[in-house]
Design an enzyme around this catalytic site. Structure first.
Site, PDB file in Angstrom:
ATOM      1  N   LEU A  16     -53.095 -21.583   0.325  1.00  0.00           N
ATOM      2  CA  LEU A  16     -54.056 -21.437   1.407  1.00  0.00           C
ATOM      3  C   LEU A  16     -53.448 -21.946   2.711  1.00  0.00           C
ATOM      4  O   LEU A  16     -53.008 -23.097   2.796  1.00  0.00           O
ATOM      5  CB  LEU A  16     -55.346 -22.191   1.091  1.00  0.00           C
ATOM      6  N   ALA A  18     -54.842 -20.545   6.036  1.00  0.00           N
ATOM      7  CA  ALA A  18     -55.595 -19.756   7.010  1.00  0.00           C
ATOM      8  C   ALA A  18     -56.209 -20.593   8.121  1.00  0.00           C
ATOM      9  O   ALA A  18     -56.760 -20.045   9.072  1.00  0.00           O
ATOM     10  CB  ALA A  18     -56.688 -18.957   6.307  1.00  0.00           C
ATOM     11  N   ARG A  23     -55.850 -29.508  15.311  1.00  0.00           N
ATOM     12  CA  ARG A  23     -55.465 -30.894  15.586  1.00  0.00           C
ATOM     13  C   ARG A  23     -53.974 -31.030  15.885  1.00  0.00           C
ATOM     14  O   ARG A  23     -53.548 -32.027  16.478  1.00  0.00           O
ATOM     15  CB  ARG A  23     -55.850 -31.786  14.399  1.00  0.00           C
ATOM     16  N   GLN A  80     -57.520 -13.808   5.679  1.00  0.00           N
ATOM     17  CA  GLN A  80     -58.897 -14.305   5.672  1.00  0.00           C
ATOM     18  C   GLN A  80     -59.434 -14.272   7.097  1.00  0.00           C
ATOM     19  O   GLN A  80     -59.018 -15.072   7.946  1.00  0.00           O
ATOM     20  CB  GLN A  80     -58.987 -15.738   5.125  1.00  0.00           C
ATOM     21  N   GLY A 109     -50.913 -25.032   2.020  1.00  0.00           N
ATOM     22  CA  GLY A 109     -49.678 -25.045   2.800  1.00  0.00           C
ATOM     23  C   GLY A 109     -49.438 -26.324   3.552  1.00  0.00           C
ATOM     24  O   GLY A 109     -48.285 -26.648   3.875  1.00  0.00           O
ATOM     25  N   GLY A 148     -63.610 -35.223  -0.629  1.00  0.00           N
ATOM     26  CA  GLY A 148     -64.589 -34.863  -1.638  1.00  0.00           C
ATOM     27  C   GLY A 148     -64.354 -35.675  -2.905  1.00  0.00           C
ATOM     28  O   GLY A 148     -63.240 -36.132  -3.176  1.00  0.00           O
ATOM     29  N   ASN A 178     -60.871 -35.514  -4.680  1.00  0.00           N
ATOM     30  CA  ASN A 178     -60.414 -34.157  -4.943  1.00  0.00           C
ATOM     31  C   ASN A 178     -59.267 -33.801  -4.007  1.00  0.00           C
ATOM     32  O   ASN A 178     -59.417 -33.821  -2.786  1.00  0.00           O
ATOM     33  CB  ASN A 178     -61.584 -33.182  -4.739  1.00  0.00           C
ATOM     34  N   ASN A 369      -2.584 -34.568  16.144  1.00  0.00           N
ATOM     35  CA  ASN A 369      -3.222 -35.599  16.964  1.00  0.00           C
ATOM     36  C   ASN A 369      -3.774 -34.948  18.218  1.00  0.00           C
ATOM     37  O   ASN A 369      -3.030 -34.312  18.975  1.00  0.00           O
ATOM     38  CB  ASN A 369      -2.228 -36.693  17.344  1.00  0.00           C
TER      39      ASN A 369
END
Length: 456
Positions: A16, A18, A23, A80, A109, A148, A178, A369
């Site tokens: 995911l 999308a 931020r 999406q 992602g 969650g 979660n 050199n």
């Protein structure tokens, strides 16, 4: 959480990506921001690749053109639009997974450091005797924040999943959180997704609700818990990106030292994702590795050096303040000193460029050199040209080698020369303007200027 996944069929991976990443405040897609010189999405896909997935689907929305350019043919892009929640996002992968009947691993992602072992453990849990409909990856952070919650029985069966905004104070007291990562059989996944609603605080279709739907149908759902909460840390802001970089670097420094390298001031050394470091390597403070660097045993890297795309063989010493750019190859026991830049050039065994030089598009023979201030003039504004310096050649200080040009073995280029034609083996090349000597001229000049100043 180790698991043998060798007998399981290849899964499908759904990533995911999308979200708008507001931020980050960046024109670059959030999941393409680098950690250790590698986009966070590439970290995730590299770990997932260890499972040899049959299909990889990336769910994109904002900035999908950047993702398409970055991934090419390595993944199917599902779009999406609009973004109606994580459950809705996964639904967009249904067409790309048409005909697939295996296990689906749902990843994010912006959660780039999930270990392959953890992914394997999630899929393996799907195939245990109780055959859970959904396996959730949980974690127990020091501060549960606004994650969650996973309300589970002691045996790992999930009683309920709840998003923080919809949780009661009693539910928020649960410390098992979660991560968002799940493993589900393809047939179960889209059936369950078709049954979730959006009657919640956000008005979105939550992916976690497939657990609650399965529970209502009398099916088992299970949670496994990672022993490393950092691996499921999401990156949503520049500050979190910097924190992830810091954690990655700290682990890599510890690994380098465990493998036999000495880091004088570890906190000041920065590695890239693919840096290779041998044994008995000494790295002084404030050294930065870009991608593509390989360092053999018994190498010394002095302070304030920057390396990218470079190969250092055994016994090499560079710096301080050396810059090695892509294509730099330093053969055994060669030396690069302070304020020397090397790009797409090979420095032969035992050769030296001790200070204040630029060597680009060049081959320097063994034992040669390179005097201070020497440069290879490799670019005419349109094309690059090559300089070849033979074994044991001596290039005097402040020389300009104007490519294309060859300096023979054992040849000497006198200091201050601008060389435009090939120099034969064993030859001396001296290219300077005639020195003029005017006795007393300086004294007369100073006297005249002092008089003029005093009269002003």
């Amino acid at each position: 959480m180790n698991s043998d996944n060798s007998s399981l069929a290849a899964p499908a991976i759904v990533v995911l990506a999308a979200g708008k990443g507001t931020r980050m405040k960046s024109d670059l897609h959030k999941v393409l921001h680098p950690v250790a010189g590698r986009p966070m999405l590439e970290h995730l896909l590299a770990n997932a690749a260890q499972l040899a997935p049959e299909r990889t689907v990336l769910v994109a929305g904002h900035g999908r053109e950047q993702l398409e350019a970055a991934l090419g043919e390595r993944a199917t892009i599902a779009v999406q639009e609009p973004q109606l929640g994580t459950g809705h996002a996964v639904q967009q992968a249904q067409e790309a997974l048409a005909g697939f009947e295996g296990d689906v691993l749902i990843l994010y992602g912006d959660v780039p450091f999930v270990r392959a072992e953890t992914m394997q453990a999630m899929i393996a849990r799907l195939h245990e005797d109780d055959a859970p409909a959904v396996v959730v990856l949980g974690f127990e952070p020091e501060d549960p924040l606004r994650y969650g919650r996973v309300l589970a029985h002691e045996d790992g069966r999930i009683a309920m999943m709840v998003e923080y905004k919809d949780a009661t104070e009693e539910q928020r007291a649960c410390r098992l959180c979660n991560s968002g990562l799940m493993a589900v059989r393809a047939a179960d996944l889209f059936d369950l997704l078709s049954k979730i609603g959006n009657d919640n605080a956000q008005g979105e279709y939550y992916l976690v609700d497939i657990v609650n739907v399965a529970n209502l149908e009398g099916r088992t759902c299970a949670v496994i818990v990672t022993d490393d909460p950092d691996e499921v840390g999401g990156i949503n802001s520049r500050a979190e990106l910097a924190a992830a970089e810091g954690r990655w670097q700290q682990r890599r420094r510890e690994q380098a030292m465990a493998d036999g390298a000495t880091l004088i001031a570890p906190e000041t050394v920065f590695f890239a994702w693919d840096t290779q470091i041998g044994r008995d390597v000494t790295i002084e403070p404030n050294v930065v590795f870009g991608p593509g660097v390989s360092v053999a045993d018994h190498v010394t890297i002095h302070a304030f050096s920057h390396l990218e795309g470079a190969t250092l063989e055994s016994g090499v010493a560079i710096g301080p303040y050396a810059r090695l750019r892509p294509g730099a190859v330093l053969r055994r026991n060669s030396k690069v000193g302070n304020f020397v830049e090397i790009k797409k050039a090979v420095l032969g065994e035992g050769a030296k460029a001790n200070h204040l030089s630029y060597l680009g598009d060049a081959t320097i023979g063994a034992g040669a050199n390179i005097g201070a201030g020497t440069i290879t003039c490799n670019y005419d504004g349109y094309f690059k040209y090559k300089t070849e310096i033979g074994e044991r050649a001596f290039i005097g200080s402040n020389s300009a080698l104007i490519a294309p040009v060859k300096i023979g073995a054992d040849a000497i280029v006198a200091a201050g020369s601008a060389v435009t034609r090939n120099v034969a083996d064993g030859e001396l090349r001296l290219v300077r303007g005639e020195q003029l000597v005017k006795p007393g001229w300086a004294d007369r000049f100073h006297d005249a200027m002092k008089k003029k100043k005093s009269e002003g």
